[in-house]
Design an enzyme around this catalytic site. Sequence first.
Site: not given
Length: 230
Positions: A154, A169
Site C-alpha cells: 500500500r 497514516d
Amino acid sequence: MRIDVLTLFPQMFESPLSCSILKRAQDNGLLETALTDIRDFSTDSYNKVDDKPYGGGPGMVMMPGPVFDCFEHVQKLSPEEGRPILLTPQGQQFDQAKALELAAEKRLILIAGKYEGFDERIRTGLGAEQISIGDYVLSGGELAAMVIIDAVVRLLAGALGDEDSAKDDSFSEGLLEYPHYTRPEVFRGMKVPEILLSGDHAKIAEWRRHKSLERTKKWRPDLLRNGDST
Ligand code: 9D3
C-alpha cells in the site's frame, strides 16, 4: 516491486492477493508476486520437508535441503536479487518504519514456515533477516507474510487511490488519528461535532490535532514515551 513467497501453503495467499489494493497493484504492474511451494523441493518419496530436532524436544523442524533448493530456484526466476526475509517468532518486530524500509526494495523473498521452526542453517546460510509481526503465537508464518505484503504494497506509489492518505497514516506521525465522521449529521441522536460543520479549516485542523493527542495519551501512551522508555 517483485515479491516471492516460499511456503508450504501457497493456496493461503491466493484470496488476499486477488482482492483490493493487492489486486490493483498487480493489475497496474506496480507489483508482481510469485508463490512457490517448498514441498516441491522435497527429495524423498514421502515429500518430507520437516524432521525431528537433534538433541530431542517437541515438534518438528523445517529441513534445510528443501528450503535452500526452493530459495535458489526462486532467486533465479528473476534477474533482480531478492532480499531474503524469514518469518519467525524470534524476529525483530515488524512496524511502519520497517514497512517503509521494505517498500524501497525492488524485490523481497519471504519465507514462511510451519512447525516449531527452521533449521538454523537456513537463516545463517541464506543470510536472511528475521521478522515477527508481534508477541502472539500463530500457527505458521503465512499470515505474517501477508501482513507484511499488505503493509508494504500500500506504500508503493500509486497503489493508493489517494496519495495523501499514506502521509496521513497515524503511525507515520506517531499519533493516533482524530475521530472521523460522515453523513448523516445526526445518527440515532448522536451529533457530528459542530466544528466540523463550521467551514473554519484552521479551527478544524487545531481540533483534530488536539483529539489526536488526547486519544494517544488515553489509549496508546506508549507512543508518546519517545520509544526509549524514559
Ligand atoms: C513454544 C515455542 N513456539 C514459539 C513461540 C514454537 C512456535 C510456535 C508457532 C514456532 C513457530 C510458530 C509459528 N509462527 C510463526 O511462524 C510466525 C509468527 C508468530 O507465531 N507470531 C508472530 N510473528 C510470526 S512470524 C512467523
